[in-house]
Enzyme design. Structure first.
Site, mmCIF file in Angstrom:
data_model
loop_
_atom_site.group_PDB
_atom_site.id
_atom_site.type_symbol
_atom_site.label_atom_id
_atom_site.label_comp_id
_atom_site.label_asym_id
_atom_site.label_seq_id
_atom_site.Cartn_x
_atom_site.Cartn_y
_atom_site.Cartn_z
ATOM 1 N N HIS A 243 0.794 -1.232 0.000
ATOM 2 C CA HIS A 243 0.000 0.000 0.000
ATOM 3 C C HIS A 243 0.833 1.292 0.000
ATOM 4 O O HIS A 243 0.779 2.079 -0.923
ATOM 5 C CB HIS A 243 -0.909 0.046 1.232
ATOM 6 C CG HIS A 243 -1.780 -1.147 1.419
ATOM 7 N ND1 HIS A 243 -2.924 -1.386 0.672
ATOM 8 C CD2 HIS A 243 -1.685 -2.181 2.291
ATOM 9 C CE1 HIS A 243 -3.504 -2.505 1.086
ATOM 10 N NE2 HIS A 243 -2.769 -3.011 2.062
HETATM 11 O O1 RIB Z 1 -5.320 -0.198 4.467
HETATM 12 C C1 RIB Z 1 -3.916 -0.181 4.330
HETATM 13 C C2 RIB Z 1 -3.321 0.903 5.156
HETATM 14 O O2 RIB Z 1 -3.588 0.676 6.533
HETATM 15 C C3 RIB Z 1 -1.785 0.954 5.057
HETATM 16 O O3 RIB Z 1 -1.353 2.273 5.247
HETATM 17 C C4 RIB Z 1 -1.351 0.112 6.207
HETATM 18 O O4 RIB Z 1 -0.039 0.433 6.661
HETATM 19 C C5 RIB Z 1 -2.361 0.493 7.247
HETATM 20 O O5 RIB Z 1 -1.955 1.730 7.822
#
Ligand code: RIB
Ligand code: CA
Length: 313
Positions: A243
């Site tokens: 992500h």
């Molecule tokens: O949904 C994914 C996000 O939530 C990413 O930033 C992960 O690190 C958590 O913070």
């Protein structure tokens, strides 16, 4: 090369946050003015420890870390140890960081920096819940007009949610904060699950990171091998979605991504869909375009960039 782009990274490390921080550290196009931590994946004390561990893995104790909000604006904190492990950075052997936390609160650091630096020169890179940003806006509304751009990992639309069927974790943890940011007038670029679910840590990609052979890469590979186990089981995918580095990659190579300007609003009342980002992708409401919402990504180009830059650490 032109002047490096000034950024503040607001983060809740998190293995994927670590990848984003390493990508930024390996990129001379960026000047990290500071790292601010927020409660999210794990409690604040842990995210603040993890941010310093990551910097020490990379030999960059010159970067200052400021601790921020211990929890959301108006709700109890929800964390994600089931994804990231008890430490939030499970995978590699972790040490106790030697570098200190800064005494200044993250919210005050964000406000002070935005007021000090010339207007329109600082970019906010948010990798976790938006609590610190919303608190800064509440304390000093005038900073909204001074932010160059806010590039956030968060939300989802065609892809749905990852912590509830409707909501992505960062927005779900603090929907009120996210709603405040989306109405702030700050130019926003949104990296939703619709993008991040397309950048999977395939074995071939992890092996290229492993081949780098430096300490940051070794630690990152161990983090990713831990982090992906949850998503492989959950999605049946060949690797986990990476992500947060999409936020940094956008600053370095925006052409890796494509999307469109949309209106985005955040559900803050319904128990069923709290934290849902309602994206007017088909422009049916006529509401103000308040975000550039990304949908597609060149995954191979993204991982090539990440690998090349981690190789520079
Ligand atoms: O949904 C994914 C996000 O939530 C990413 O930033 C992960 O690190 C958590 O913070
Ligand atoms: Ca994160």
């Amino acid at each position: 090369m032109s002047e490096p782009r000034k950024i503040i990274i607001d983060t809740d490390p998190g293995q994927d946050d670590a990848a984003a921080i390493m990508l930024a550290l390996g990129s001379p196009e960026l000047e990290i003015l500071g790292i601010t931590t927020v409660a999210g994946n794990v409690p604040l004390s842990r995210t603040s420890t993890n941010a310093r561990i990551i910097l020490e893995f990379c030999g960059r104790t010159d970067i200052k870390v400021f601790a921020g909000a211990e929890g959301p604006i108006a709700r109890p904190l929800v964390t994600a140890e089931h994804v990231h492990g008890k430490t939030g950075l499970d995978g590699p052997e972790l040490h106790e960081p030697q570098m200190p936390l800064q005494p200044q609160h993250a919210v005050d650091f964000i406000i002070e920096t935005l007021k000090r630096e010339p207007a329109g020169t600082v970019t906010l890179c948010t990798l976790g819940p938006l609590t610190n940003i919303a608190l800064a806006l509440e304390k000093a509304p005038e900073i909204a007009g001074r932010v160059r751009e806010l590039v956030m990992m968060g939300g989802g639309f065609f892809e749905g949610g990852n912590i509830t069927p409707a909501a992505e974790f960062n927005v779900y943890v603090d929907p009120e904060a996210a709603a405040a940011v989306f109405i702030s007038g700050i130019p926003i670029v949104m990296m939703p699950l619709d993008v991040t679910h397309k950048v999977l840590t395939l074995k071939s990609r992890v092996e290229k990171l492993r081949a780098i052979g430096n300490r940051p890469a070794r630690a990152l590979v161990e983090m990713l091998e831990f982090f992906e186990r949850f998503d492989v089981e959950k999605y049946g995918s060949d690797g986990g979605p990476l992500h947060d580095p999409t936020v940094i990659a956008y600053l370095l190579k925006p052409d890796l991504f494509s999307g469109r300007d949309c209106n985005v609003e955040v559900e803050t009342t319904s128990p069923l869909t709290a934290g849902m980002t309602v994206v007017d992708w088909w422009q049916v409401t006529g509401r103000r375009h308040n975000a550039r919402v990304m949908k597609e990504v060149d995954a191979e180009g993204f991982f090539a960039l990440l690998t090349e830059r981690v190789g520079r650490l």
